[in-house]
Design an enzyme around this catalytic site. Structure first.
Site, PDB file in Angstrom:
ATOM      1  N   LYS A 190      -9.730   3.850  -3.870  1.00 16.93           N
ATOM      2  CA  LYS A 190      -9.051   4.225  -2.626  1.00 16.93           C
ATOM      3  C   LYS A 190      -8.677   5.716  -2.666  1.00 16.93           C
ATOM      4  O   LYS A 190      -9.090   6.433  -3.562  1.00 16.93           O
ATOM      5  CB  LYS A 190      -7.823   3.325  -2.417  1.00 16.93           C
ATOM      6  CG  LYS A 190      -8.123   1.824  -2.511  1.00 16.93           C
ATOM      7  CD  LYS A 190      -8.893   1.280  -1.306  1.00 16.93           C
ATOM      8  CE  LYS A 190      -9.558  -0.059  -1.566  1.00 16.93           C
ATOM      9  NZ  LYS A 190      -8.698  -1.213  -1.686  1.00 16.93           N
TER      10      LYS A 190
HETATM   11  C1  LIG Z   1      -8.714  -2.764  -1.698  1.00 22.17           C
HETATM   12  C2  LIG Z   1      -8.295  -3.611  -0.552  1.00 22.17           C
HETATM   13  C3  LIG Z   1      -7.351  -4.631  -0.673  1.00 22.17           C
HETATM   14  C4  LIG Z   1      -6.789  -5.091  -1.975  1.00 22.17           C
HETATM   15  O1  LIG Z   1      -6.237  -4.082  -2.702  1.00 22.17           O
HETATM   16  P1  LIG Z   1      -5.811  -4.307  -4.240  1.00 22.17           P
HETATM   17  O2  LIG Z   1      -4.834  -3.191  -4.452  1.00 22.17           O
HETATM   18  O3  LIG Z   1      -7.062  -4.155  -5.041  1.00 22.17           O
HETATM   19  O4  LIG Z   1      -5.202  -5.641  -4.355  1.00 22.17           O
HETATM   20  C5  LIG Z   1      -6.948  -5.304   0.480  1.00 22.17           C
HETATM   21  N1  LIG Z   1      -7.463  -4.992   1.667  1.00 22.17           N
HETATM   22  C6  LIG Z   1      -8.404  -4.039   1.820  1.00 22.17           C
HETATM   23  C7  LIG Z   1      -8.931  -3.741   3.178  1.00 22.17           C
HETATM   24  C8  LIG Z   1      -8.860  -3.338   0.712  1.00 22.17           C
HETATM   25  O5  LIG Z   1      -9.821  -2.420   0.855  1.00 22.17           O
END
Ligand SMILES: *Cc1c(COP(=O)(O)O)cnc(C)c1O
Length: 383
Positions: A190
């Protein structure tokens, strides 16, 4: 291989984590509150606050619980998302359903939502919560969704996992002007990372406090919340059924250090996106369209190619050393969801987008030379 996403860790980030390791607290120390206050201020959140947790999946889970989602309820989300956006409703014993996407932004479509709400209202089966997902870093049309929430009485949780730093309607995603809760993910792919980690933003003080309790076993030592007083310095009470979804001080220190570079991260991603737009303009691909109401954080740069050639183009790019990926397989087509009764055809726009989708590399440290290499590989793959 040029990956589709990669974290950027600076010497300052490493020093910030090291300082925590040398300090007295490595779990619930001062970095967590500082990170929460820092990101809430960055987002322009008025009232309430940020609640940092172990990951965004945990954040989605406690968001559902804090809004009272339980067996018998229905939660709606976008099919064009990571599975966690839907699973959080199932964790609470609720049902989940999907609202088709907009063909331009690939986000949950406010017009489709309005149609589905009208039908659900007639059937007496309105959702308790709707989870719009800001796909690729571009906000959904939150003003339209909030108006529908008013009209039909549902709550709104923004899955802003892709969208820290994104702008909508003159404000930042995470200010909760048009929602009850917004959620960020700090997974390394991210925009900003804490290794694993996430944060919830909530404007309502009672909701904010409930999220804090759910993060840590439902335990309190706050005088105003205790049934018994004068029990002694060791005393706490459990007043809710919570979890251990805490983040560590090590991770929060990393997040806080990264927050200082967030605008730099965003600036770079936006410049790379603009450059892709130019470099890809002559090729037979659909570039990600941008709505006029905001500015994307560009977690992803998703293109669409002819669905009949997607597999060949994808394989060619991978074999040329380009770490492309595909976001997202419509959630309800997963075997687990098919067992719940979902069938292909539910959300035609999301399915059509998925059939041609390829996410090109997009990360802060990507050089223009690397981007040129990606574009040359796309050109070759399409030839
Ligand atoms: C990455 C992601 C998640 C989950 O995030 P984590 O921190 O890995 O639990 C949830 N929703 C979306 C849209 C994501 O891209």
């Amino acid at each position: 291989m040029i990956p589709y996403g990669r974290q950027s860790i600076s010497e300052e980030d490493i020093a910030a984590v090291e300082a925590v390791l040398r300090s007295e607290w490595i779990t619930q120390g001062p970095a967590i509150g500082a990170f929460e206050r820092g990101l809430a201020a960055y987002c322009g959140l008025q009232g309430g606050g940020g609640v940092a947790v172990a990951n965004a999946t945990a954040a989605l889970h406690i968001a559902m619980l804090a809004l009272g989602v339980a067996p018998g309820d229905v939660v709606w989300t976008s099919p064009n998302t990571f599975i966690a956006s839907a699973n959080c409703a199932l964790y609470c014993g609720a049902e989940v359903d999907f609202v088709d996407t907009d063909p331009d932004t690939y986000n949950l479509c406010a017009r489709k939502l309005a149609e589905k709400l009208e039908q659900a209202s007639a059937a007496g089966r309105l959702p308790k919560v709707v989870i719009p997902v800001h796909f690729a870093g571009q906000s959904c049309d939150m003003r339209a969704i909030a108006a529908l929430a008013q009209q039909y009485g549902f709550r709104v949780v923004e899955d802003a996992s892709h969208a820290v730093g994104a702008e909508y309607d003159g404000g930042k995603v995470g200010d909760c002007r048009f929602s009850d809760i917004a959620i960020f993910s700090f997974h390394p792919v991210k925009i900003l990372t804490t290794a694993e980690g996430g944060m919830l933003m909530a404007r309502d003080p009672a909701l904010y406090r409930r999220l804090q309790l759910l993060r840590s076993h439902g335990m309190t030592r706050e005088a105003g919340e205790l049934e018994k007083h004068d029990e002694g310095g060791w005393y706490y009470e459990q007043i809710d059924l919570g979890y251990n979804y805490r983040i560590t001080d090590l991770q929060a220190a990393l997040g806080l250090s990264q927050l200082g570079r967030l605008d730099l991260f965003l600036e770079r991603r936006r410049a790379l996106a603009a450059r892709y737009d130019t470099l890809l303009a002559e090729l037979p691909v659909i570039r990600p369209r941008q709505a006029a109401y905001g500015v994307s954080a560009f977690h992803l740069y998703p293109i669409q190619v002819d669905p009949a050639r997607r597999r060949a183009v994808f394989d060619s790019l991978r074999s040329q050393g380009i770490g492309v990926n595909v976001h997202y397989i419509p959630v309800y087509t997963q075997p687990y969801y098919r067992k719940l009764g979902f069938r292909a055809g539910l959300c035609p726009n999301a399915e059509q987008y998925y059939a041609g989708a390829i996410s090109l590399p997009m990360f802060y440290g990507m050089t223009e030379a690397e981007q040129d290499e990606v574009v040359a590989a796309v050109r070759k793959a399409l030839a």
